[in-house]
Write an enzyme that holds these catalytic residues in place. Sequence first.
Site, PDB file in Angstrom:
ATOM      1  N   TYR A  78      91.472  43.757 -14.606  1.00  0.00           N
ATOM      2  CA  TYR A  78      91.691  44.393 -15.792  1.00  0.00           C
ATOM      3  C   TYR A  78      90.721  45.571 -16.157  1.00  0.00           C
ATOM      4  CZ  TYR A  78      94.334  40.087 -17.190  1.00  0.00           C
ATOM      5  OH  TYR A  78      95.206  39.281 -17.144  1.00  0.00           O
TER       6      TYR A  78
ATOM      7  N   LYS B  50      72.518  12.763 -18.648  1.00  0.00           N
ATOM      8  CA  LYS B  50      73.204  13.199 -19.753  1.00  0.00           C
ATOM      9  C   LYS B  50      74.188  14.438 -19.129  1.00  0.00           C
ATOM     10  CE  LYS B  50      69.307  16.255 -20.780  1.00  0.00           C
ATOM     11  NZ  LYS B  50      68.008  15.956 -21.363  1.00  0.00           N
TER      12      LYS B  50
ATOM     13  N   ARG C  15      61.491  18.930 -31.911  1.00  0.00           N
ATOM     14  CA  ARG C  15      62.805  18.763 -31.875  1.00  0.00           C
ATOM     15  C   ARG C  15      62.998  17.401 -32.717  1.00  0.00           C
ATOM     16  NH1 ARG C  15      65.615  18.889 -25.993  1.00  0.00           N
ATOM     17  NH2 ARG C  15      64.700  17.064 -25.689  1.00  0.00           N
TER      18      ARG C  15
ATOM     19  N   ASP D 256      91.474  33.168 -14.176  1.00  0.00           N
ATOM     20  CA  ASP D 256      91.629  32.050 -12.842  1.00  0.00           C
ATOM     21  C   ASP D 256      91.616  32.892 -11.625  1.00  0.00           C
ATOM     22  OD1 ASP D 256      92.830  29.808 -14.448  1.00  0.00           O
ATOM     23  OD2 ASP D 256      94.161  31.413 -15.326  1.00  0.00           O
TER      24      ASP D 256
ATOM     25  N   HIS E   4      58.360  13.949 -25.861  1.00  0.00           N
ATOM     26  CA  HIS E   4      58.847  14.922 -24.883  1.00  0.00           C
ATOM     27  C   HIS E   4      57.981  16.195 -24.635  1.00  0.00           C
ATOM     28  CE1 HIS E   4      61.842  16.295 -22.364  1.00  0.00           C
ATOM     29  NE2 HIS E   4      62.412  17.498 -22.989  1.00  0.00           N
TER      30      HIS E   4
ATOM     31  N   ARG F 273      61.087  10.239 -16.967  1.00  0.00           N
ATOM     32  CA  ARG F 273      62.143  10.714 -17.099  1.00  0.00           C
ATOM     33  C   ARG F 273      62.553  11.838 -16.051  1.00  0.00           C
ATOM     34  NH1 ARG F 273      60.140  10.750 -22.129  1.00  0.00           N
ATOM     35  NH2 ARG F 273      60.593  12.712 -22.533  1.00  0.00           N
TER      36      ARG F 273
ATOM     37  N   CYS G  69      88.520  37.289 -13.990  1.00  0.00           N
ATOM     38  CA  CYS G  69      89.649  36.978 -15.058  1.00  0.00           C
ATOM     39  C   CYS G  69      89.605  35.483 -15.380  1.00  0.00           C
ATOM     40  CB  CYS G  69      90.928  37.087 -14.194  1.00  0.00           C
ATOM     41  SG  CYS G  69      91.074  38.677 -13.568  1.00  0.00           S
TER      42      CYS G  69
HETATM   43  C1  PLP Z   1      66.872  16.138 -20.410  1.00  0.00           C
HETATM   44  C2  PLP Z   1      65.589  15.406 -21.008  1.00  0.00           C
HETATM   45  C3  PLP Z   1      64.783  14.988 -19.888  1.00  0.00           C
HETATM   46  C4  PLP Z   1      64.904  15.653 -18.425  1.00  0.00           C
HETATM   47  O1  PLP Z   1      64.271  16.518 -18.395  1.00  0.00           O
HETATM   48  P1  PLP Z   1      64.349  17.637 -16.998  1.00  0.00           P
HETATM   49  O2  PLP Z   1      63.449  18.510 -17.316  1.00  0.00           O
HETATM   50  O3  PLP Z   1      65.696  17.995 -16.698  1.00  0.00           O
HETATM   51  O4  PLP Z   1      63.651  16.729 -15.905  1.00  0.00           O
HETATM   52  C5  PLP Z   1      63.585  14.082 -20.166  1.00  0.00           C
HETATM   53  N1  PLP Z   1      63.743  13.598 -21.457  1.00  0.00           N
HETATM   54  C6  PLP Z   1      64.427  14.144 -22.481  1.00  0.00           C
HETATM   55  C7  PLP Z   1      64.139  13.602 -23.902  1.00  0.00           C
HETATM   56  C8  PLP Z   1      65.389  14.809 -22.406  1.00  0.00           C
HETATM   57  O5  PLP Z   1      66.216  15.138 -23.350  1.00  0.00           O
END
Ligand code: PLP
Length: 385
Positions: A276, A38, A137, A325, A173, A230, A323
């Site tokens: 600056y 992502k 979440r 750039d 998660h 994941r 700055c």
């Molecule tokens: C971003 C994400 C992950 C990966 O998490 P890491 O801590 O970067 O390994 C896994 N599951 C979900 C739902 C996420 O949003």
Amino acid sequence: MQVYRKTWVQIDLDAIKANVSNFKQHLYPHQELMAVVKADGYGHGAVQVAQAALQAGADWLGVSLLEEALEIRQAGIINTPILVLSYVGPEHVSVAQQADISLMVNDLEHFREVCSGAVSDQPALSFHVKLDTGMGRLGMNDEREFEQLITSYVRMKQEKLGQNVNWEGIYTHLATADESDETYLNGQIAVMQDYLDRLSKYELDIPYRHMSNSAGILRRLDRPFTNVVRLGISMYGLSPSHYMKGKLPFDLRPAFGLHSRLGSVKKMYPGQGVSYGTTYVVDQEMWVGAIPIGYGDGLPRNLSHRAQVLIDGKRMDIIGRICMDQTMVKLDRPYPRGEKVTFIGKQLDAEIPADEMAELLQTINYEIPCMISKRVPRIYSSCKS
Ligand SMILES: *Cc1c(COP(=O)(O)O)cnc(C)c1O
């Protein structure tokens, strides 16, 4: 696009591949690996990272947006399952069906919307139900609602109404997998187990169950009940937290480097100000370099006077305000224009890790590659292709 500027992000695809292979070996044999790409592969480039991860044995790709999934499909990755991990509206379900992209289902209402959004002239929409076991979440946190979703799905299938949808997975998660105290974590795992027990009372074959992020995988939290993990941050070679650094079962190889080249080098004299506001005033004759990168490239102005860079394998201080750039550096001697400057990465024996910049900014390493904008070209290197 042709690159003319002298500032670039170097992505080491061999590092991505090495990390993925190490994770593959670390998994239980029945587990599949989802490479999370992502936010444009955490700023590394989603397509290139996806290709490297797949070459090294990743089985799935995870993204946050339908756009991100489509970008991967359009790049020619057509047979790998992709899961969109955040909410997609029902009006776009058919887009996912057409490109064979799996969607997350957030709750009972979203489930119903997704079912009614799925069309019959495309392959069935595959979905993964998200459970909120403590992250607070996305996902549902109500067991009765979950049972209603199950019975509703079962009824649809019995009445042959559910041809357009396919329940492919269930997942949660973890909120604290990277912390030393395991109390909350174990609570989440127990809740997940409970949801799965409820599900097992029905005659449904839902092929995929997943829970762990990088920290969870590294700690081998996965019980036999999950068969996908994941992998995000640690595929890119970064540790999920400071605590986890001391717990790594194998070395991680960072893939992200940020480099530039001196664009101006000059001698400056006592009393002269730099940048600056002249917040830095030269106190003795010194050599000062200007580097063509700034907050317009996502290099935070908050790093002014604080961060260091590597030149010739040595650390040198950023002086004056950053700055849009340009960024100025105090040199230990004159260098030719074009001399390489490293903000993140290695030079000779010296290294500035992404973690160091994160600490200066009081944030986490995840944010560092993401914050360097698309204005900075990503250059890819790989020895074994
Ligand atoms: C971003 C994400 C992950 C990966 O998490 P890491 O801590 O970067 O390994 C896994 N599951 C979900 C739902 C996420 O949003």
